[in-house]
Scaffold this motif. Sequence first.
Motif, PDB file in Angstrom:
ATOM      1  N   HIS A 161       0.816  -1.219   0.000  1.00  0.00           N
ATOM      2  CA  HIS A 161       0.000   0.000   0.000  1.00  0.00           C
ATOM      3  C   HIS A 161       0.850   1.270   0.000  1.00  0.00           C
ATOM      4  CE1 HIS A 161       0.360   0.409   4.481  1.00  0.00           C
ATOM      5  NE2 HIS A 161       0.221  -0.894   4.484  1.00  0.00           N
ATOM      6  N   GLY A 162       1.900   1.266  -0.829  1.00  0.00           N
ATOM      7  CA  GLY A 162       2.780   2.430  -0.920  1.00  0.00           C
ATOM      8  C   GLY A 162       2.429   3.343  -2.076  1.00  0.00           C
ATOM      9  N   ASN A 163       2.954   4.568  -2.025  1.00  0.00           N
ATOM     10  CA  ASN A 163       2.796   5.473  -3.158  1.00  0.00           C
ATOM     11  C   ASN A 163       3.711   5.005  -4.287  1.00  0.00           C
ATOM     12  OD1 ASN A 163       4.760   6.706  -1.031  1.00  0.00           O
ATOM     13  ND2 ASN A 163       5.468   7.551  -2.988  1.00  0.00           N
ATOM     14  N   LEU A 164       3.309   5.302  -5.523  1.00  0.00           N
ATOM     15  CA  LEU A 164       4.005   4.778  -6.698  1.00  0.00           C
ATOM     16  C   LEU A 164       4.721   5.854  -7.505  1.00  0.00           C
ATOM     17  CD1 LEU A 164       1.053   2.507  -7.927  1.00  0.00           C
ATOM     18  CD2 LEU A 164       2.948   1.834  -6.428  1.00  0.00           C
ATOM     19  N   ASP A 165       4.486   7.111  -7.201  1.00  0.00           N
ATOM     20  CA  ASP A 165       5.015   8.207  -8.008  1.00  0.00           C
ATOM     21  C   ASP A 165       6.503   8.421  -7.772  1.00  0.00           C
ATOM     22  OD1 ASP A 165       4.146   9.095  -5.352  1.00  0.00           O
ATOM     23  OD2 ASP A 165       4.888  11.044  -6.001  1.00  0.00           O
ATOM     24  N   THR A 166       7.135   9.066  -8.742  1.00  0.00           N
ATOM     25  CA  THR A 166       8.542   9.435  -8.625  1.00  0.00           C
ATOM     26  C   THR A 166       8.786  10.660  -9.495  1.00  0.00           C
ATOM     27  OG1 THR A 166      10.803   8.544  -8.684  1.00  0.00           O
ATOM     28  CG2 THR A 166       9.368   7.999 -10.545  1.00  0.00           C
ATOM     29  N   PRO A 167       9.694  11.548  -9.107  1.00  0.00           N
ATOM     30  CA  PRO A 167       9.925  12.773  -9.891  1.00  0.00           C
ATOM     31  C   PRO A 167      10.470  12.510 -11.289  1.00  0.00           C
ATOM     32  CG  PRO A 167      10.785  13.004  -7.662  1.00  0.00           C
ATOM     33  CD  PRO A 167      10.429  11.571  -7.834  1.00  0.00           C
ATOM     34  N   ASP A 168      11.305  11.497 -11.441  1.00  0.00           N
ATOM     35  CA  ASP A 168      11.935  11.229 -12.736  1.00  0.00           C
ATOM     36  C   ASP A 168      11.752   9.755 -13.109  1.00  0.00           C
ATOM     37  OD1 ASP A 168      13.410  11.069 -15.023  1.00  0.00           O
ATOM     38  OD2 ASP A 168      15.275  11.833 -14.154  1.00  0.00           O
ATOM     39  N   GLY A 184      -4.086  -1.902  -2.627  1.00  0.00           N
ATOM     40  CA  GLY A 184      -5.522  -1.959  -2.370  1.00  0.00           C
ATOM     41  C   GLY A 184      -6.269  -1.299  -3.513  1.00  0.00           C
ATOM     42  N   ALA A 185      -7.131  -2.045  -4.183  1.00  0.00           N
ATOM     43  CA  ALA A 185      -7.811  -1.514  -5.369  1.00  0.00           C
ATOM     44  C   ALA A 185      -8.707  -0.325  -5.042  1.00  0.00           C
ATOM     45  CB  ALA A 185      -8.628  -2.617  -6.031  1.00  0.00           C
ATOM     46  N   GLY A 216     -11.597  -4.272  -3.294  1.00  0.00           N
ATOM     47  CA  GLY A 216     -12.278  -3.847  -2.074  1.00  0.00           C
ATOM     48  C   GLY A 216     -11.368  -3.392  -0.968  1.00  0.00           C
ATOM     49  N   ALA A 217     -10.053  -3.577  -1.133  1.00  0.00           N
ATOM     50  CA  ALA A 217      -9.106  -3.199  -0.068  1.00  0.00           C
ATOM     51  C   ALA A 217      -8.774  -1.714  -0.164  1.00  0.00           C
ATOM     52  CB  ALA A 217      -7.828  -4.019  -0.184  1.00  0.00           C
ATOM     53  N   VAL A 218      -8.869  -1.026   0.958  1.00  0.00           N
ATOM     54  CA  VAL A 218      -8.525   0.398   0.996  1.00  0.00           C
ATOM     55  C   VAL A 218      -7.078   0.543   1.462  1.00  0.00           C
ATOM     56  CG1 VAL A 218     -10.883   1.155   1.334  1.00  0.00           C
ATOM     57  CG2 VAL A 218      -9.501   0.567   3.326  1.00  0.00           C
ATOM     58  N   HIS A 219      -6.666   1.737   1.817  1.00  0.00           N
ATOM     59  CA  HIS A 219      -5.290   1.978   2.216  1.00  0.00           C
ATOM     60  C   HIS A 219      -4.973   1.287   3.541  1.00  0.00           C
ATOM     61  CE1 HIS A 219      -1.471   4.050   2.134  1.00  0.00           C
ATOM     62  NE2 HIS A 219      -1.655   4.411   3.401  1.00  0.00           N
TER      63      HIS A 219
END
Length: 220
Positions: A161-168, A184-185, A216-219
């Motif tokens: 349940h981690g964030n996926l973004d990255t600056p580059d 979690g969808a 159905g899974a949240v954060h």
Amino acid sequence: MRIFIVISVLFFAVTLQAEIITEDVEYNHGGTSLLGYMAYDDSVEGEHPGVVVVHEWTGLNDYAKMRTRQLAEMGYIAFAVDMYGKGIRPQTAQEASRQAGIYRSDRELMRNRVLAGLEVLREHELSDNSHIAAIGYCFGGGTVLELARSGADIAGVVSFHGNLDTPDPSDAEDIKCKILVCHGAADPHVPDKQIDDFMQEMSSAGVDFQFIAYGGAVHS
């Protein structure tokens, strides 16, 4: 019945012999004093495969330590890193957001801080440095993905349940390890665009990755 009794006695004897060793480990990065948590089973002979564990946004807490001990019970040597600093353990969402924001806004600092923890694990005499992975939860999930993007020479990372973004996104070309994302969808903190961008990032760089979305899974 006799077979069951014999097996039970043998299991009990093995359990008695095994002892999970846990210890606080003080280390340093960039002048910041850090306090991590190491765990291993001293009944396992020889070097152990290693796992770096990265905490949620509330800092190194009992949950991360529990997971670290569980890994030790499975035969790993596990080290829960301290991303924030000795004694910095946010007690409110506002404090946690502020601390996590320091590293999310400075990915180089985030990468170097977790790399410092990885080095602590590598330096342990029981660590099999040819078999090391990293796992993380929430803030820690995003951190281990950045560890992979740094080009760390490890076997794999798992984000829960981690964030996926990255600056580059082009940094994904430096990834040497396998990646597993457990998501979690229904997680409201990770928008669809972030997922799409991550998929494109990994695919474009030819990364060996798996993405599992739990309906159905949240954060967290």
